[in-house]
Design a protein around this motif. Structure first.
Motif, PDB file in Angstrom:
ATOM      1  N   ARG A   1       0.759  -1.366  -0.013  1.00 51.76           N
ATOM      2  CA  ARG A   1       0.101  -0.200   0.160  1.00 51.76           C
ATOM      3  C   ARG A   1       0.944   1.339   0.102  1.00 51.76           C
ATOM      4  N   LEU A   2       2.053   1.106   0.770  1.00 46.66           N
ATOM      5  CA  LEU A   2       2.783   2.361   0.765  1.00 46.66           C
ATOM      6  C   LEU A   2       3.781   2.674  -0.362  1.00 46.66           C
ATOM      7  N   GLY A   3       3.874   1.406  -0.982  1.00 42.91           N
ATOM      8  CA  GLY A   3       4.862   1.456  -2.485  1.00 42.91           C
ATOM      9  C   GLY A   3       6.405   1.393  -1.980  1.00 42.91           C
ATOM     10  N   HIS A   4       6.779   0.587  -0.813  1.00 40.05           N
ATOM     11  CA  HIS A   4       7.902   0.503  -0.408  1.00 40.05           C
ATOM     12  C   HIS A   4       8.270  -0.615  -1.407  1.00 40.05           C
ATOM     13  N   SER A   5       9.841  -0.658  -1.632  1.00 41.84           N
ATOM     14  CA  SER A   5      10.557  -1.432  -2.612  1.00 41.84           C
ATOM     15  C   SER A   5      10.727  -2.708  -2.086  1.00 41.84           C
ATOM     16  N   SER A   6      10.551  -3.070  -0.848  1.00 39.75           N
ATOM     17  CA  SER A   6      10.438  -4.387  -0.166  1.00 39.75           C
ATOM     18  C   SER A   6       9.789  -4.066   1.459  1.00 39.75           C
ATOM     19  N   ILE A   7       9.594  -5.255   1.563  1.00 42.52           N
ATOM     20  CA  ILE A   7       8.771  -5.334   3.019  1.00 42.52           C
ATOM     21  C   ILE A   7       9.940  -5.006   4.108  1.00 42.52           C
ATOM     22  N   THR A   8      11.167  -5.330   3.563  1.00 42.88           N
ATOM     23  CA  THR A   8      12.287  -4.947   4.841  1.00 42.88           C
ATOM     24  C   THR A   8      12.158  -3.448   5.301  1.00 42.88           C
ATOM     25  N   ILE A   9      12.010  -2.496   4.106  1.00 41.91           N
ATOM     26  CA  ILE A   9      11.971  -1.061   4.121  1.00 41.91           C
ATOM     27  C   ILE A   9      10.602  -1.035   5.481  1.00 41.91           C
ATOM     28  N   THR A  10       9.509  -1.585   5.063  1.00 42.82           N
ATOM     29  CA  THR A  10       8.411  -1.469   6.016  1.00 42.82           C
ATOM     30  C   THR A  10       8.711  -2.031   7.456  1.00 42.82           C
ATOM     31  N   MET A  11       9.343  -3.153   7.661  1.00 42.69           N
ATOM     32  CA  MET A  11       9.768  -3.567   8.793  1.00 42.69           C
ATOM     33  C   MET A  11      10.884  -2.820   9.365  1.00 42.69           C
ATOM     34  N   ASP A  12      11.806  -2.407   8.746  1.00 41.52           N
ATOM     35  CA  ASP A  12      12.721  -1.423   9.435  1.00 41.52           C
ATOM     36  C   ASP A  12      12.263  -0.204   9.960  1.00 41.52           C
ATOM     37  N   ARG A  13      11.259   0.465   9.231  1.00 43.34           N
ATOM     38  CA  ARG A  13      10.713   1.739   9.513  1.00 43.34           C
ATOM     39  C   ARG A  13       9.663   1.610  10.709  1.00 43.34           C
ATOM     40  N   TYR A  14       8.921   0.221  10.618  1.00 39.38           N
ATOM     41  CA  TYR A  14       7.505   0.254  11.520  1.00 39.38           C
ATOM     42  C   TYR A  14       7.803  -1.030  12.439  1.00 39.38           C
ATOM     43  N   GLY A  15       8.683  -1.867  12.361  1.00 36.44           N
ATOM     44  CA  GLY A  15       8.674  -3.128  12.942  1.00 36.44           C
ATOM     45  C   GLY A  15       8.657  -3.065  14.453  1.00 36.44           C
ATOM     46  N   HIS A  16       9.032  -1.741  15.044  1.00 37.55           N
ATOM     47  CA  HIS A  16       9.094  -1.744  16.430  1.00 37.55           C
ATOM     48  C   HIS A  16       7.587  -1.536  17.050  1.00 37.55           C
ATOM     49  N   LEU A  17       6.796  -1.150  15.993  1.00 38.37           N
ATOM     50  CA  LEU A  17       5.401  -0.998  16.678  1.00 38.37           C
ATOM     51  C   LEU A  17       4.626  -2.435  16.715  1.00 38.37           C
ATOM     52  N   LEU A  18       5.425  -3.470  16.237  1.00 38.51           N
ATOM     53  CA  LEU A  18       4.747  -4.757  16.432  1.00 38.51           C
ATOM     54  C   LEU A  18       4.891  -5.489  17.582  1.00 38.51           C
ATOM     55  N   ASP A  19       6.027  -4.833  18.663  1.00 41.45           N
ATOM     56  CA  ASP A  19       6.410  -5.192  19.723  1.00 41.45           C
ATOM     57  C   ASP A  19       4.979  -5.146  20.671  1.00 41.45           C
ATOM     58  N   ARG A  20       4.113  -4.332  20.532  1.00 39.90           N
ATOM     59  CA  ARG A  20       2.938  -4.165  21.213  1.00 39.90           C
ATOM     60  C   ARG A  20       1.941  -5.196  20.997  1.00 39.90           C
ATOM     61  N   GLN A  21       2.187  -5.987  20.128  1.00 37.80           N
ATOM     62  CA  GLN A  21       1.431  -7.270  19.658  1.00 37.80           C
ATOM     63  C   GLN A  21       1.724  -8.578  20.433  1.00 37.80           C
ATOM     64  N   GLU A  22       2.492  -8.538  21.481  1.00 33.89           N
ATOM     65  CA  GLU A  22       2.758  -9.812  22.317  1.00 33.89           C
ATOM     66  C   GLU A  22       1.636 -10.719  22.805  1.00 33.89           C
ATOM     67  N   ASP A  23       0.617 -10.059  23.056  1.00 34.10           N
ATOM     68  CA  ASP A  23      -0.504 -10.511  23.486  1.00 34.10           C
ATOM     69  C   ASP A  23      -1.145 -11.865  22.450  1.00 34.10           C
ATOM     70  N   GLU A  24      -0.780 -11.339  21.175  1.00 38.79           N
ATOM     71  CA  GLU A  24      -1.143 -12.318  20.194  1.00 38.79           C
ATOM     72  C   GLU A  24      -0.217 -13.527  20.084  1.00 38.79           C
ATOM     73  N   ILE A  25       1.072 -13.332  20.543  1.00 41.18           N
ATOM     74  CA  ILE A  25       1.830 -14.566  20.595  1.00 41.18           C
ATOM     75  C   ILE A  25       1.573 -15.507  21.794  1.00 41.18           C
ATOM     76  N   LEU A  26       1.328 -14.667  22.913  1.00 40.16           N
ATOM     77  CA  LEU A  26       0.897 -15.426  24.243  1.00 40.16           C
ATOM     78  C   LEU A  26      -0.447 -16.332  23.790  1.00 40.16           C
TER      79      LEU A  26
END
Length: 160
Positions: free
Chosen positions: A129-154
Motif C-alpha cells: 500500500r505504501l509502495g515500498h520497494s521491499s517489506i524490509t523497508i516497512t519492517m525497518d521503519r515500523y517493525g518496532h510497533l509490532l512489539d506491542r502485539q505480544e498478546d497475540e503471541i501468548l
C-alpha cells in the motif's frame, strides 16, 4: 498513505470511484512537471475508504459542471495541481487553530502505517500500500510497533 507528490499528481483519470492509480509524481520544484516514482514498486493501485471516496466524489461533482472540465483535471486543485505551498499553509493554519504540535505532511503517511499496524493489518499488505520497494523497508521503519502485539503471541501459544 501516499507521498505528497504522488497525491498532487492524481487526476480524475486516476480515480475509478473506489481506488486511485499511482503512476507518477509531481516534481518537487514544479507546479506542472512530473517525474517517475521513487521506485518501480511505488507504481500501485490504492483502495480508498468510504469517507475519502465521498470527498473525491464531492470534488468531481464540483468540477464537472465547470467550463472546460476534463478527466485530466487534478483531484486536488482542478485544472492545475494545488500548489505545495498552499497545502503547507492550510495545514499550518489548521495546526495553529487546533493547538496541536507541528507535524509535517509526510507524518500523516507514518500515522497511516502505524494505524494499520495497530489494527493488525499484514505487514506485506501495508508495504504494498505504501509502495515500498521491499517489506524490509516497512519492517525497518515500523517493525518496532509490532512489539506491542505480544498478546497475540501468548494467545497463540496458550490457546493453540
Amino acid at each position: 498513505g501516499l507521498r505528497k507528490n504522488e497525491a498532487m499528481s492524481l487526476t480524475f483519470n486516476d480515480y475509478d470511484g473506489k481506488r486511485v492509480n499511482i503512476w507518477r509524481q509531481l516534481k518537487r520544484s514544479s507546479h506542472s512537471e512530473f517525474t517517475v516514482l521513487k521506485s518501480p514498486t511505488s507504481k500501485r493501485t490504492v483502495a480508498l475508504d468510504k469517507a475519502t471516496i465521498e470527498l473525491l466524489n464531492e470534488q468531481l461533482d464540483k468540477y464537472k459542471d465547470m467550463p472546460g472540465f476534463s478527466a485530466d483535471w487534478f483531484l486536488f486543485g482542478g485544472y492545475k495541481p494545488l500548489s505545495l505551498t498552499s497545502i503547507d499553509r492550510v495545514k499550518k493554519e489548521a495546526i495553529e487553530k487546533s493547538g496541536l504540535p507541528y507535524i509535517r505532511i509526510h507524518d500523516f503517511r507514518h500515522s497511516h502505517a502505524s494505524y494499520l499496524i495497530d489494527k493488525g493489518v499484514n505487514m506485506y499488505k501495508i508495504s504494498k500500500r505504501l509502495g515500498h520497494s521491499s517489506i524490509t523497508i516497512t519492517m525497518d521503519r515500523y517493525g518496532h510497533l509490532l512489539d506491542r502485539q505480544e498478546d497475540e503471541i501468548l494467545d497463540a501459544i496458550e490457546n493453540g
